[in-house]
Design a protein around this motif. Structure first.
Motif, PDB file in Angstrom:
ATOM      1  N   ALA A  53       0.830  -1.203   0.000  1.00 55.02           N
ATOM      2  CA  ALA A  53       0.000   0.000   0.000  1.00 55.02           C
ATOM      3  C   ALA A  53       0.865   1.255   0.000  1.00 55.02           C
ATOM      4  N   TRP A  54       1.968   1.228   0.717  1.00 54.92           N
ATOM      5  CA  TRP A  54       2.831   2.403   0.818  1.00 54.92           C
ATOM      6  C   TRP A  54       3.449   2.760  -0.534  1.00 54.92           C
ATOM      7  N   ILE A  55       3.857   1.764  -1.288  1.00 57.64           N
ATOM      8  CA  ILE A  55       4.545   2.064  -2.546  1.00 57.64           C
ATOM      9  C   ILE A  55       3.582   2.258  -3.709  1.00 57.64           C
ATOM     10  N   THR A  56       2.382   1.634  -3.663  1.00 57.01           N
ATOM     11  CA  THR A  56       1.470   1.708  -4.810  1.00 57.01           C
ATOM     12  C   THR A  56       0.238   2.568  -4.565  1.00 57.01           C
ATOM     13  N   GLY A  57      -0.230   2.633  -3.322  1.00 61.36           N
ATOM     14  CA  GLY A  57      -1.507   3.273  -3.012  1.00 61.36           C
ATOM     15  C   GLY A  57      -2.651   2.284  -2.893  1.00 61.36           C
ATOM     16  N   PHE A  58      -2.448   1.031  -3.326  1.00 58.35           N
ATOM     17  CA  PHE A  58      -3.497   0.005  -3.297  1.00 58.35           C
ATOM     18  C   PHE A  58      -3.600  -0.593  -1.903  1.00 58.35           C
ATOM     19  N   THR A  59      -4.820  -0.613  -1.334  1.00 56.70           N
ATOM     20  CA  THR A  59      -5.011  -1.044   0.051  1.00 56.70           C
ATOM     21  C   THR A  59      -5.752  -2.373   0.196  1.00 56.70           C
ATOM     22  N   GLY A  60      -5.929  -3.125  -0.875  1.00 57.95           N
ATOM     23  CA  GLY A  60      -6.621  -4.407  -0.781  1.00 57.95           C
ATOM     24  C   GLY A  60      -5.844  -5.422   0.029  1.00 57.95           C
ATOM     25  N   SER A  61      -6.512  -6.535   0.380  1.00 61.95           N
ATOM     26  CA  SER A  61      -5.923  -7.536   1.270  1.00 61.95           C
ATOM     27  C   SER A  61      -5.078  -8.579   0.552  1.00 61.95           C
ATOM     28  N   ALA A  62      -4.984  -8.501  -0.769  1.00 62.31           N
ATOM     29  CA  ALA A  62      -4.158  -9.455  -1.520  1.00 62.31           C
ATOM     30  C   ALA A  62      -3.597  -8.758  -2.743  1.00 62.31           C
ATOM     31  N   GLY A  63      -2.332  -9.009  -3.029  1.00 65.13           N
ATOM     32  CA  GLY A  63      -1.728  -8.397  -4.203  1.00 65.13           C
ATOM     33  C   GLY A  63      -0.217  -8.472  -4.138  1.00 65.13           C
ATOM     34  N   ALA A  64       0.434  -8.000  -5.173  1.00 65.34           N
ATOM     35  CA  ALA A  64       1.894  -7.949  -5.243  1.00 65.34           C
ATOM     36  C   ALA A  64       2.269  -6.954  -6.333  1.00 65.34           C
ATOM     37  N   ALA A  65       3.493  -6.477  -6.270  1.00 66.19           N
ATOM     38  CA  ALA A  65       3.981  -5.568  -7.303  1.00 66.19           C
ATOM     39  C   ALA A  65       5.366  -6.005  -7.748  1.00 66.19           C
ATOM     40  N   VAL A  66       5.656  -5.767  -9.010  1.00 68.96           N
ATOM     41  CA  VAL A  66       6.997  -5.937  -9.554  1.00 68.96           C
ATOM     42  C   VAL A  66       7.475  -4.559  -9.983  1.00 68.96           C
ATOM     43  N   ILE A  67       8.559  -4.118  -9.372  1.00 73.00           N
ATOM     44  CA  ILE A  67       9.128  -2.808  -9.678  1.00 73.00           C
ATOM     45  C   ILE A  67      10.376  -3.014 -10.531  1.00 73.00           C
ATOM     46  N   LEU A  68      10.392  -2.451 -11.742  1.00 74.75           N
ATOM     47  CA  LEU A  68      11.559  -2.488 -12.610  1.00 74.75           C
ATOM     48  C   LEU A  68      12.160  -1.088 -12.692  1.00 74.75           C
ATOM     49  N   LYS A  69      13.251  -0.954 -13.437  1.00 77.13           N
ATOM     50  CA  LYS A  69      13.927   0.341 -13.527  1.00 77.13           C
ATOM     51  C   LYS A  69      13.041   1.410 -14.155  1.00 77.13           C
ATOM     52  N   ASP A  70      12.216   1.027 -15.113  1.00 79.26           N
ATOM     53  CA  ASP A  70      11.407   2.018 -15.826  1.00 79.26           C
ATOM     54  C   ASP A  70       9.957   1.583 -15.992  1.00 79.26           C
ATOM     55  N   ARG A  71       9.527   0.648 -15.173  1.00 81.67           N
ATOM     56  CA  ARG A  71       8.187   0.090 -15.315  1.00 81.67           C
ATOM     57  C   ARG A  71       7.766  -0.518 -13.983  1.00 81.67           C
ATOM     58  N   ALA A  72       6.470  -0.500 -13.686  1.00 81.46           N
ATOM     59  CA  ALA A  72       5.967  -1.124 -12.456  1.00 81.46           C
ATOM     60  C   ALA A  72       4.596  -1.725 -12.735  1.00 81.46           C
ATOM     61  N   VAL A  73       4.354  -2.909 -12.178  1.00 77.08           N
ATOM     62  CA  VAL A  73       3.106  -3.624 -12.403  1.00 77.08           C
ATOM     63  C   VAL A  73       2.525  -4.051 -11.051  1.00 77.08           C
ATOM     64  N   LEU A  74       1.255  -3.788 -10.853  1.00 81.45           N
ATOM     65  CA  LEU A  74       0.521  -4.235  -9.663  1.00 81.45           C
ATOM     66  C   LEU A  74      -0.365  -5.398 -10.056  1.00 81.45           C
ATOM     67  N   PHE A  75      -0.297  -6.474  -9.284  1.00 77.29           N
ATOM     68  CA  PHE A  75      -1.074  -7.678  -9.552  1.00 77.29           C
ATOM     69  C   PHE A  75      -2.143  -7.839  -8.475  1.00 77.29           C
ATOM     70  N   VAL A  76      -3.409  -7.962  -8.897  1.00 79.39           N
ATOM     71  CA  VAL A  76      -4.511  -8.153  -7.959  1.00 79.39           C
ATOM     72  C   VAL A  76      -5.456  -9.213  -8.522  1.00 79.39           C
ATOM     73  N   ASP A  77      -6.288  -9.777  -7.640  1.00 76.91           N
ATOM     74  CA  ASP A  77      -7.266 -10.751  -8.119  1.00 76.91           C
ATOM     75  C   ASP A  77      -8.561 -10.042  -8.514  1.00 76.91           C
ATOM     76  N   GLY A  78      -9.537 -10.836  -8.958  1.00 75.66           N
ATOM     77  CA  GLY A  78     -10.763 -10.282  -9.524  1.00 75.66           C
ATOM     78  C   GLY A  78     -11.564  -9.420  -8.571  1.00 75.66           C
ATOM     79  N   ARG A  79     -11.381  -9.593  -7.264  1.00 83.24           N
ATOM     80  CA  ARG A  79     -12.112  -8.783  -6.286  1.00 83.24           C
ATOM     81  C   ARG A  79     -11.680  -7.327  -6.325  1.00 83.24           C
ATOM     82  N   TYR A  80     -10.446  -7.088  -6.764  1.00 87.95           N
ATOM     83  CA  TYR A  80      -9.839  -5.779  -6.573  1.00 87.95           C
ATOM     84  C   TYR A  80      -9.456  -5.058  -7.863  1.00 87.95           C
ATOM     85  N   THR A  81      -9.899  -5.570  -9.004  1.00 85.17           N
ATOM     86  CA  THR A  81      -9.497  -4.959 -10.272  1.00 85.17           C
ATOM     87  C   THR A  81      -9.907  -3.492 -10.337  1.00 85.17           C
TER      88      THR A  81
END
Length: 608
Positions: free
Chosen positions: A54-82
């Motif tokens: 939540a601190w790095i992305t702003g997303f506050t759901g109870s399940a998820g993950a992020a991949v941070i690259l040098k010039d790109r970032a992706v947040l992964f969530v399930d269908g409840r939180y799209t």
């Protein structure tokens, strides 16, 4: 109030935070960083200091993950939180992808270049997760790098402190079995499996085994800590002593040797150096624990958390307690539904509904001499299109006023010393449409199908999930969540390992409590969910039957909105179940509520 309506999401901070994080990644020689929504215990509910995603992305759901690259970032969530993920993150900074269909390791396998180094905190990923990550990255020619420090923590300047909520002893009159007996049984399991030691990493198992409850995470009475159980030695309990008063400390020191949490790896390393065989639950234990054992000469074997199944299979004392809790909660919900029915639609907001429900739960608990200790999760109260978000949480910004012709979905629960409750009711605000009535009835048919089910011993949750979906499937409809989760005894409202879902592989056994909550969601319009809690019970034998069967006992006692039911869609068996259920609700709840509420309840439970 137990619930706050202020949003903790601040996507405007993501850009500078990402910049600081990427600078640190460059110092570490990393091409990517994996940020899970997890703590050292892999729990669903985490303390504020562990809300790194939540601190790095702003997303506050109870399940998820992020991949941070040098010039790109992706947040992964399930269908409840799209939808929520899209609203809470800056689209210029974060892409949103599926946690289920394209999880981070699969995404990285397809998007990373050969030689890429992916950093991860081994405290925040299980043994099984790291193995799968390494396998996926190897196919891309990339590698997973365990980090000695958490990079988010290194740039999070105002990170909250670790929690030190007070611990209380859970009395035998609620627990049913003494902690000494539970610990002896667990030690026997280790001895039978030839395992010298195991680490309990799930705080719910710690709470159950030692008959304690804590206050370290929101809405769930957990004390964060670890336990090293041994086949032939006193347990070692790693718990911050600032959480313990005199009674709790005396209780725990009679059962285990007490250590500071920071001593866990040192003590585990010492056991490993002695050549110990250490069992770790690959689905729960942090990979760092595997590292410690193997690097110090010990042997790691997969050993499922030995407390998980006995914790899930409630004893008679716990079952008696949860039945009382559900009668009490049924009285509160009935008072709430009667109040709701008397309000003018335009006078209601989602926040007002949540506040009134909480106030009624508190009042009823006090009147029945069992105070509400907390809500069991943040109440889901969605009006109209907000109800189409299965895990919507109202904030001051999203607070919606009710309007005629909409549906209101309220999913809530309470924590009491004698039990944990969870109930969802969807009610009509004004006159519902024909489509709403039809789809509500299809959801109800699914809930009744589970309620009526008889099934052989050894049946898994995955084997019966389709019964709840069948009526919807016949009309080309479905819902994007499981049908039921396990529920604890004054513990987590989402308790494993039992569940009714396509992924539910645990055999359902007597004493397990589960939710029964099919739903339907029409994005941008309305949502429907009906939820009762149920107990797995031995079924009455039938003439001519030759195998043991199980069935479900319904715990939850509150009316289902008859205005949303289309009787023509119900079979005679379904109608009989509904009328019998409503008759039981009236008989058990009407003596406990105000006279005007009892009159309302008589109409709300009238025969269909």
């Amino acid at each position: 109030m137990f619930q706050s309506f202020k949003t903790t999401s601040d996507p405007s901070q993501a850009k500078p935070r990402l910049a600081r994080l990427r600078a640190l990644m460059a110092e570490e020689g990393l091409d990517a960083l994996l940020v899970p929504r997890a703590d050292q215990h892999q729990g669903e509910y985490v303390a504020p200091c562990s809300e790194r995603l939540a601190w790095i992305t702003g997303f506050t759901g109870s399940a998820g993950a992020a991949v941070i690259l040098k010039d790109r970032a992706v947040l992964f969530v399930d269908g409840r939180y799209t939808v929520q993920a899209g609203e809470q993150t800056d689209p210029a900074l974060f892409e949103v992808d599926s946690l289920v269909d394209n999880p981070p390791r699969e995404w990285m396998k397809s998007n990373l270049s050969t030689g890429a180094k992916v950093g991860f905190d081994p405290w925040l990923h299980t043994v099984g997760e790291v193995r799968a990550l390494q396998k996926a990255l190897a196919k891309a020619g990339a590698s997973a790098v365990p980090l000695k420090r958490n990079l988010i923590d290194a740039v999070w300047e105002d990170r909250p402190d670790e929690p030190v909520g007070p611990v209380i002893v859970h009395p035998l009159k609620y627990a049913g079995v003494a902690a000494e007996e539970k610990l002896a049984t667990l030690a026997g399991k280790l001895k039978a499996e030839g395992v010298d030691h195991t680490v309990l990493t799930d705080p719910a198992s710690l709470a159950w085994a030692f008959n304690i409850r804590g206050s370290d995470v929101p809405h769930t009475p957990l004390a964060l800590g670890f336990v090293i159980l041994s086949a032939s030695a006193k347990p070692k309990l790693f718990l911050d002593e600032r959480k313990l008063d005199q009674e709790a400390k005396a209780h725990l020191t009679s059962l285990a040797e007490l250590y500071a949490p920071s001593a866990l790896t040192t003590e585990l390393a010492a056991l490993a150096k002695a050549g110990a065989k250490v069992g770790l639950d690959e689905n729960l234990a942090a990979d760092l624990l595997r590292e410690v054992v193997e690097e110090n000469g010990g042997t790691v074997v997969h050993f499922a958390d030995p407390a998980a199944l006995p914790r899930a299979m409630k004893n008679e004392t716990e079952l008696a307690g949860t039945r009382k809790a559900h009668v009490r909660d049924g009285a509160a919900i009935t008072e709430f539904l009667a109040w709701l029915d008397a309000q003018d639609a335009g006078s209601l907001t989602e926040i007002k509904v949540v506040e009134q429900l909480e106030a009624i739960r508190v009042k009823v608990g006090e009147a029945m001499q069992m105070p509400l200790k907390d809500i069991s999760f943040g109440t889901i109260c969605g009006e109209g299109p907000n109800a189409a978000l299965p895990h919507y949480r109202v904030t001051e910004q999203s607070n919606r006023k009710s309007a005629p012709g909409e549906l209101l979905l309220v999913d809530s629960g309470g924590q009491f010393f004698d039990g944990t409750t969870d109930i969802t009711r969807t009610v009509a605000v004004g006159q519902p449409t024909e489509e709403m009535r039809k789809r509500f009835t299809l959801v109800l048919k699914g809930m009744i199908a589970i309620s009526l089910l008889r099934f052989p011993e050894g049946t898994r949750g995955a084997d019966i999930d389709a019964f709840a979906r069948n009526a919807l499937w016949r009309h080309g409809l479905d819902y994007n969540h499981g049908t039921g989760h396990g529920v604890g005894s004054y513990l987590s409202v989402h308790e494993g390992p039992q569940r009714i879902a396509k992924t539910g592989v645990t055999k359902l056994a007597p004493g397990m409590i589960l939710s029964n909550e099919p739903g339907y969601y029409k994005p941008g319009h309305y949502g429907i969910r009906i939820e009762n809690l149920i107990i797995v019970s031995p079924a009455e034998p039938v003439e001519g039957g030759d195998i043991p069967m199980h069935s479900f006992e319904t715990l939850t006692l509150a009316p289902i909105d008859r205005r949303l039911i289309e009787p023509a869609l119900l079979t005679e068996e379904e109608r009989a179940w509904l009328n019998a259920y409503h008759r039981r609700v009236y008989q058990e709840i009407s003596p406990l509520v105000a006279p005007e509420t009892a009159k309302w309840l008589e109409q709300a439970t009238a025969v269909i």
